[in-house]
Design a protein around this motif. Sequence first.
Motif, short mmCIF file in Angstrom:
data_model
loop_
_atom_site.label_atom_id
_atom_site.label_comp_id
_atom_site.label_asym_id
_atom_site.label_seq_id
_atom_site.Cartn_x
_atom_site.Cartn_y
_atom_site.Cartn_z
N VAL A 25 0.90 -1.25 -0.23
CA VAL A 25 0.02 -0.02 -0.06
C VAL A 25 0.93 1.25 0.00
O VAL A 25 0.25 2.35 -0.18
N SER A 26 2.24 1.31 0.52
CA SER A 26 2.99 2.57 0.45
C SER A 26 4.16 2.55 -0.30
O SER A 26 4.62 3.60 -0.71
N TYR A 27 4.89 1.33 -0.59
CA TYR A 27 6.07 1.19 -1.24
C TYR A 27 7.16 2.13 -0.69
O TYR A 27 8.13 2.76 -1.09
N GLU A 28 7.04 2.09 0.90
CA GLU A 28 7.92 2.92 1.46
C GLU A 28 8.75 2.05 2.35
O GLU A 28 8.48 1.07 2.88
N TRP A 29 9.97 2.32 1.98
CA TRP A 29 11.11 1.45 2.62
C TRP A 29 11.64 1.27 4.27
O TRP A 29 11.42 0.10 4.53
N ALA A 30 11.24 2.47 4.70
CA ALA A 30 11.82 2.76 6.26
C ALA A 30 10.90 1.66 6.94
O ALA A 30 11.31 0.97 7.81
N GLY A 31 9.53 1.86 6.83
CA GLY A 31 8.42 0.93 7.64
C GLY A 31 8.37 -0.43 7.40
O GLY A 31 8.43 -1.23 8.30
N THR A 32 8.68 -0.78 6.01
CA THR A 32 8.67 -1.90 5.59
C THR A 32 9.91 -2.74 6.26
O THR A 32 9.88 -3.94 7.02
N VAL A 33 11.06 -2.25 6.11
CA VAL A 33 12.35 -2.66 6.76
C VAL A 33 12.11 -3.04 8.18
O VAL A 33 12.27 -4.17 8.96
N MET A 34 11.38 -2.13 8.90
CA MET A 34 11.20 -2.30 10.25
C MET A 34 10.49 -3.09 10.77
O MET A 34 10.50 -4.04 11.75
N LEU A 35 9.19 -3.61 9.87
CA LEU A 35 8.35 -4.39 10.24
C LEU A 35 8.89 -5.74 9.91
O LEU A 35 8.75 -6.98 10.41
N ALA A 36 9.82 -5.94 8.87
CA ALA A 36 10.54 -6.98 8.59
C ALA A 36 11.39 -7.60 9.49
O ALA A 36 11.55 -8.92 9.91
N PHE A 37 12.08 -6.43 10.26
CA PHE A 37 13.06 -6.67 11.50
C PHE A 37 12.15 -7.41 12.59
O PHE A 37 12.64 -8.08 13.34
N LEU A 38 11.15 -6.58 12.73
CA LEU A 38 10.12 -7.03 13.77
C LEU A 38 9.74 -8.43 13.75
O LEU A 38 9.65 -9.31 14.64
N PHE A 39 9.47 -8.80 12.41
CA PHE A 39 9.10 -10.31 11.99
C PHE A 39 10.07 -11.15 12.24
O PHE A 39 9.90 -12.12 12.98
N GLY A 40 11.49 -10.78 12.08
CA GLY A 40 12.50 -11.57 12.16
C GLY A 40 12.84 -11.69 13.64
O GLY A 40 13.30 -12.98 14.29
N ALA A 41 12.66 -10.61 14.24
CA ALA A 41 12.87 -10.85 15.87
C ALA A 41 11.88 -11.58 16.55
O ALA A 41 12.15 -12.53 17.33
N ALA A 42 10.47 -11.71 16.26
CA ALA A 42 9.44 -12.46 16.68
C ALA A 42 9.79 -13.98 16.41
O ALA A 42 9.66 -14.75 17.33
N LEU A 43 10.36 -13.99 15.22
CA LEU A 43 10.79 -15.42 14.61
C LEU A 43 11.76 -16.08 15.46
O LEU A 43 11.86 -17.14 15.97
N PHE A 44 12.75 -15.26 15.73
CA PHE A 44 13.88 -15.65 16.63
C PHE A 44 13.33 -16.34 17.94
O PHE A 44 13.91 -17.19 18.48
N PHE A 45 12.52 -15.34 18.61
CA PHE A 45 11.83 -15.63 20.01
C PHE A 45 10.95 -16.86 19.91
O PHE A 45 11.13 -17.83 20.65
N VAL A 46 10.49 -17.28 18.57
CA VAL A 46 9.62 -18.44 18.37
C VAL A 46 10.71 -19.56 18.50
O VAL A 46 10.58 -20.74 19.02
N LEU A 47 11.78 -19.41 17.93
CA LEU A 47 12.84 -20.61 17.75
C LEU A 47 13.39 -20.84 19.02
O LEU A 47 13.70 -21.95 19.45
N VAL A 48 13.65 -19.76 19.76
CA VAL A 48 14.51 -20.15 20.91
C VAL A 48 13.22 -20.48 22.19
O VAL A 48 13.75 -21.57 22.82
N VAL A 49 11.96 -20.16 22.22
CA VAL A 49 11.09 -20.59 23.21
C VAL A 49 10.68 -22.05 22.72
O VAL A 49 10.50 -22.83 23.44
N GLY A 50 10.61 -22.23 21.14
CA GLY A 50 10.17 -23.46 20.83
C GLY A 50 11.14 -24.47 21.14
O GLY A 50 10.79 -25.69 21.42
N SER A 51 12.46 -24.26 20.90
CA SER A 51 13.39 -25.21 21.23
C SER A 51 13.59 -25.57 22.65
O SER A 51 13.84 -26.63 22.99
N THR A 52 13.33 -24.56 23.50
CA THR A 52 13.49 -24.90 24.91
C THR A 52 12.42 -25.67 25.38
O THR A 52 12.49 -26.55 26.17
N SER A 53 11.11 -25.37 24.84
CA SER A 53 9.96 -26.18 25.40
C SER A 53 9.90 -27.44 24.69
O SER A 53 9.08 -28.29 25.28
N ARG A 54 10.12 -27.69 23.51
CA ARG A 54 9.91 -29.02 22.66
C ARG A 54 10.53 -30.07 23.54
O ARG A 54 9.97 -31.15 23.64
#
Lengths: 145, 548
Positions: A25-54
């Motif tokens: 909707v925007s083709y705006e780089w700054a916000g998109t990159v920040m949201l992508a990093f946020l996605f990556g950070a959340a995924l990182f926690f998924v891997l950490v929490v998932g591996s310790t709980s599994r």
Amino acid sequence: MNEELRFFLRTALYTGAIGIVYWFVSYEWAGTVMLAFLFGAALFFVLVVGSTSRWAPRKGNGGEPRHGKLSLRSVIGFEDEEPADSSGPLELQEDLFPTSSLWPLILATGATLLGLGLIFGPWLALPGLGIMTAAGLGWFTQLRT
Amino acid sequence: MSTADHVETGAAPPRGGIVDWLTTTDHKKVGLLYIGGALVFFVLSGILALLMRAELAGPGLQFLDRQTYNELFTMHGTGMMFFFGTPIVIGLANYFVPLHIGAPDMAYPRLNAFSFWLFLLGALVTFSGFLTASGAAAFGWTGYPPLSDSTYSPGVGGDLWIVGLALAGVSTTLGALNLLATIFGMRAPGMSLFRIPIFVWNMIVTSALILFTFPVLTAALVALFVDRNFGGGIFDPGSGGDPILWQHLFWFFGHPEVYILILPFFGIITEIIPVFTRKPLFGYRGFVFATLLIGAYSFSVWAHHMFTTGAVNNPFFSATSMLIAIPTGVKFFNWIATMWRGKIRFKTPMLFATGFLFMFLMGGITGVFLSSPPIDYAVHDTYYVVAHLHYVLFGGSVFAMFAGFYYWFPKMSGRMMSERLGRTHFWLLLIGFNLTFFPQHQLGLEGMQRRIADYPSVSGFEDFNRLSTTGSVIIAVAVAVFLVNLWRSARKGDPAGDDPWAGNTLEWATTSPPPPHNFHRLPPIRSERPVFDERHPDAATTVERKDE
């Protein structure tokens, strides 16, 4: 799947989806990159929490490891797992809970001097770095009593 | 007497000296340090606001010059947002989250202490700008370049602002990590995630917001520091940079920051209302779901602060900003439903909780108006926005903070605060707050810009400004009454006992104040209100086991 894992999985799903929508909707780089990093950070926690709980044995479950099922319902649902019976306060393991320490204050002082040294010069930064090093060593070698 | 003797009798353990406070890793003492430090910056930043209101009482410059006025609004905003609002949240969470989940301490006690000292030193670094020849930072708490670059803000005050905020930001991030590790890893047996108090759920979401957004602020601050000191040109269009990039980075942090400042206080209100209406919380899972949604949406609304730049997609951010009102509305309806047909006791905590409901609602409604770009174009950077933000932050967070203080002071100190002084504090604050900020809506609609040191006498702004200044003096008196109440009650208040309010959650199952490592015994944890269940076994809420 435990709720801790679902928390970060939902965050990753949401930020991933909103990042894609935002880009188109925007083709705006700054916000998109920040949201992508946020996605990556959340995924990182998924891997950490998932591996310790599994693989971690769980109380009240005969010590069997838990295997999470990955389905949309299990991700966004709110099924609460049956907790173990309540059995009194957590035992205080004296060797794991320090009762007092000066190192946090010393480390914070060193970090502040380092920060001020970035403004005023190496004559502050270098002592700050030295204090931080000493405090770090003291922290990790502190006998827990 | 030994500490164990004190614990057995419920009397307060002997207070340590200065060395004890400097070296403590006990979450309760660290929490008190955070709360004390945050209150000092609340008063300091409040004094800066009083100076601004005194200057604006009449047209023309009264006793300040423009540069000093700019320093005042910058440091008022910085102090309130970073050195009062966030630390008071961390402080209350430090004290009560381990108690709420039946844990003996935080997961990383020394990291906890380090976080406090780093916050305190960072705050002192930022405010030390006032002691320099060029003065404190004077570019607003939002720090927009090019005003914040070295050309337009030379002098060391801006650099001290950056370094102090970076230190405080690291402190807050580590505190959030500690809280998440504690809540996820140290709950007492029986305390599933759907039995934790809503305050703890709100701290989970707040901690996640901190973890994901403070690093963005740190990156922006590093970039600004490089621009100011090493000619980086990151935000300088003449060097190929973009000042709008700063706004994206800042508000990507800045909007979740305001949810960091309100979500824990939603949690406090959610603890207080069921206790003082003597009814179970209505819609526990609704509260959880609403909190999760607010946290998630807060990542997708940041550029509603940038509507007038012309550089963002206004419809996208307008839509997401309006959507965020829905889960907030769910919370409001659930609070009201909790109170519905309850036996309400209007003790001081409940007075402040009720005041919060009205004041935050007003601020929330003006927020929905501001989410409409046509309206925002007319009132952006006017006193309408100042009024909105103070209704949500002061009317929301500060009122709820006082509710929490009056509610939890007995647990922290073993003494009750004076009800008479508490009521005086409440009514003075309610009147003073509304007198200060309600007229500012009209000032904004009439076109009075924010961040200006004076206004022309022909503008017609004088009467409402004078009303606003009068209200600010009443706020100051109210806060003074609170501080007197705090001082006197801590020394001579009536003994509180373990559970003066007939509370629901685990902190009321231990002595006031709690002993070192918190609990000698825990009641069975079968619902989100284990203390109530133990007190009223016939009315206990229990979870049916699937095999029964």
